[in-house]
Motif scaffolding. Sequence first.
Motif, short mmCIF file in Angstrom:
data_model
loop_
_atom_site.label_atom_id
_atom_site.label_comp_id
_atom_site.label_asym_id
_atom_site.label_seq_id
_atom_site.Cartn_x
_atom_site.Cartn_y
_atom_site.Cartn_z
N SER A 25 29.97 1.58 13.31
CA SER A 25 30.39 2.88 13.85
C SER A 25 31.91 2.98 13.78
O SER A 25 32.60 1.97 13.64
CB SER A 25 29.90 3.06 15.29
OG SER A 25 30.46 2.07 16.13
N ASN A 77 23.38 3.76 9.75
CA ASN A 77 24.65 3.02 9.59
C ASN A 77 24.46 1.54 9.90
O ASN A 77 25.26 0.91 10.62
CB ASN A 77 25.74 3.60 10.50
CG ASN A 77 26.31 4.91 9.98
OD1 ASN A 77 25.81 5.45 8.98
ND2 ASN A 77 27.31 5.43 10.64
N THR A 78 23.42 0.97 9.36
CA THR A 78 23.06 -0.41 9.66
C THR A 78 22.77 -1.17 8.37
O THR A 78 22.12 -0.64 7.46
CB THR A 78 21.84 -0.47 10.59
OG1 THR A 78 22.15 0.20 11.81
CG2 THR A 78 21.45 -1.91 10.90
#
Length: 125
Positions: A25, A77-78
């Motif tokens: 993030s 977002n991983t």
Amino acid sequence: EVQLVESGGGLVQAGGSLRLSCAASGFTFDDYPISWFRQAPGKEREGVSSISSSDGTTYYADSVKGRFTISSDNAKNTVYLQMNRLKPEDTAVYYCAAVNPDSPRLLATQWVDYWGRGTQVTVSS
């Protein structure tokens, strides 16, 4: 604030599997290759695997080829690192990192812009 948070480490017997996750993030995920590094006690930090979030290109260190698989879920977002057929020599703290987009070497520590705090992986014999 940029954050890279690893999870999924633990203790496993040789031959077993673990899946590490790296939740990112605070930056544009697609702009940065994400790499996994590891550091064993008394040894230098070394690159394990890398993935380009934009096109999915992957890279692996010779020591993990055929055993580890890196993947990315851009919606979350991983980045994941699936580790199979683990060996005692895989024991280390595993870090994920956002690598400078201009880096010519995605598994080199000097090109990392952002680091996570790491997760311990211990493989017993």
